[in-house]
Write a protein that holds these residues in place. Structure first.
Motif, mmCIF file in Angstrom:
data_model
loop_
_atom_site.group_PDB
_atom_site.id
_atom_site.type_symbol
_atom_site.label_atom_id
_atom_site.label_comp_id
_atom_site.label_asym_id
_atom_site.label_seq_id
_atom_site.Cartn_x
_atom_site.Cartn_y
_atom_site.Cartn_z
ATOM 1 N N THR A 120 21.748 15.698 99.845
ATOM 2 C CA THR A 120 21.409 16.329 98.565
ATOM 3 C C THR A 120 20.877 15.292 97.580
ATOM 4 O O THR A 120 19.890 15.535 96.867
ATOM 5 N N ILE A 123 17.352 14.238 98.644
ATOM 6 C CA ILE A 123 16.366 15.258 98.265
ATOM 7 C C ILE A 123 16.067 15.175 96.771
ATOM 8 O O ILE A 123 14.920 15.315 96.338
ATOM 9 N N GLY A 124 17.113 14.927 95.964
ATOM 10 C CA GLY A 124 16.911 14.786 94.524
ATOM 11 C C GLY A 124 15.970 13.646 94.185
ATOM 12 O O GLY A 124 15.122 13.757 93.288
ATOM 13 N N LEU A 128 12.716 15.683 93.469
ATOM 14 C CA LEU A 128 12.885 15.899 92.031
ATOM 15 C C LEU A 128 12.709 14.623 91.214
ATOM 16 O O LEU A 128 12.841 14.655 89.988
ATOM 17 N N GLU A 130 14.607 12.105 90.829
ATOM 18 C CA GLU A 130 15.798 11.734 90.068
ATOM 19 C C GLU A 130 16.061 10.233 90.218
ATOM 20 O O GLU A 130 15.737 9.629 91.247
ATOM 21 N N ALA A 169 21.502 21.543 102.372
ATOM 22 C CA ALA A 169 21.086 20.882 101.129
ATOM 23 C C ALA A 169 19.842 21.554 100.554
ATOM 24 O O ALA A 169 19.741 21.774 99.339
ATOM 25 N N THR A 170 18.890 21.893 101.415
ATOM 26 C CA THR A 170 17.679 22.574 100.951
ATOM 27 C C THR A 170 18.010 23.969 100.443
ATOM 28 O O THR A 170 17.459 24.431 99.435
ATOM 29 N N LEU A 173 19.326 23.617 97.007
ATOM 30 C CA LEU A 173 18.249 23.322 96.049
ATOM 31 C C LEU A 173 17.508 24.598 95.662
ATOM 32 O O LEU A 173 17.241 24.843 94.479
ATOM 33 N N LYS A 176 19.602 26.918 93.500
ATOM 34 C CA LYS A 176 19.691 26.442 92.117
ATOM 35 C C LYS A 176 18.511 26.954 91.308
ATOM 36 O O LYS A 176 18.647 27.317 90.134
ATOM 37 N N LYS A 177 17.332 27.004 91.935
ATOM 38 C CA LYS A 177 16.148 27.495 91.242
ATOM 39 C C LYS A 177 16.183 29.012 91.081
ATOM 40 O O LYS A 177 15.654 29.558 90.111
#
Length: 335
Positions: A120, A123-124, A128, A130, A169-170, A173, A176-177
């Protein structure tokens, strides 16, 4: 649940913890359930899970009378598309997990959920953009070293673990959206899964390969109960999420892979060669680094928030004192 009942804060916290333990405990013990569904194959079990999960959540929605979100979702094609993507990833996750458990790979499946927080974070960073703190970089580095050690030990990458970790994890994500509640999200996802799953089950039945009607009423009842096994932990998780801090939930999430790992060794008697122990030890070290960093960051955040709130109260008190004693203030200035 639609909201938090009006009970004392301490009781709310206890109820939240109990629900959290129940949710992650059920997810941790679910490897005991899937073998009971044999001789059904993983694909048939997966299809039944999709069909009966929808039936369960529809009943739950009838009880709580929450339907307004459906119209809102249908009016947002982009959001509906994200739900379809989430349904695809969770289908992969469910299917691989059921196959792994019923094929004797419980320990490797548990590894997937141990490394899920690390994936996770990765991926961020990649998607993203991050920024990571040093401890998070260290945790990701140790996690990568663990995968390398396990790859050398297995003679190939731990595909089951990586597939479970990346798919979940995907899925997280995308969810969350989408920003739907637990029951609503599961209802939307299983509604998308329903027709393909039902079609597959009908195809199996037409070819005489379905076990639902051939292995007795007990077997049929177990296949139907996959809906409860899927949805009930999610209901408990939802009840916990509104009552306990996310930092507490973050710690509780490790209960599920710990239970799965112990079941794999103690109940299913899967082997643990030295390379596998070394890989797991590195993963656990990475999780300790990650959890410690998260706890320290949350603690500093709470301390900063408390200090800011105290400063605001002091300013308000000083302003109130000045406004109620204007003569004293003038006298002090003139003196």
């Amino acid at each position: 649940m639609s909201g938090k009942p009006s009970r004392p804060k301490g009781e709310q916290h206890r109820i939240g913890l109990l629900n959290g333990f129940a949710a992650y405990g059920m997810w941790g013990l679910v490897p005991l359930f899937w073998p009971l569904l044999k001789p059904a194959g993983a694909a048939e079990i997966l299809a039944h899970r999709m069909v009966w999960s929808l039936a369960f959540v529809v009943v739950a929605l009838l009880v709580v009378r929450r339907w307004a979100w459906i119209g809102e979702l249908l009016r947002q094609p982009r959001k509906l598309g994200l739900v379809a993507i989430a349904a695809g990833f969770i289908t992969v996750n469910w299917g691989v997990y059921i196959w792994a458990v019923n094929s004797g790979h419980v320990v490797e499946a548990s590894l997937g959920y141990f490394i899920n927080p690390l994936v996770t974070i990765a991926i961020g960073v990649l998607l993203l953009k991050e920024r990571l703190r040093p401890a998070q970089w260290a945790a990701v580095g140790v996690g990568l070293a663990a995968v390398i050690v396990l790859t050398v030990g297995y003679g190939q990458p731990p595909w089951i673990s990586l597939c479970l970790a990346f798919s979940f994890a995907t899925y997280g994500l995308v969810k969350k959206k989408v920003n739907l509640g637990g029951i609503e999200s599961l209802a939307a996802e299983t509604a998308i899964q329903f027709l393909p799953a039902l079609g597959y089950l009908l195809w199996l039945g037409a070819h005489g390969e379905a076990t639902f009607a051939q292995e007795g009423a007990g077997h049929a009842a177990l296949l139907a109960s996959t809906g409860i096994v899927t949805a009930l932990p999610l209901v408990c998780f939802g009840a916990a999420a509104i009552r306990v801090p996310l930092s507490t939930l973050g710690l509780l999430q490790y209960l599920a892979p710990v239970f799965q790992f112990l079941l794999g060794i103690l109940y299913f008697h899967e082997s643990m060669p030295p390379a596998r122990w070394a890989g797991f030890a590195l993963v656990w070290l990475a999780l300790v680094l990650l959890t410690t960093d998260a706890w320290r960051t949350a603690r500093r955040g709470r301390a900063a928030a408390t200090a800011a709130a105290t400063a605001v109260l002091q300013d308000k008190a000083a302003g109130a004192t000045a406004s109620t004693n204007p003569v004293d203030t003038v006298d002090t200035v003139e003196a």
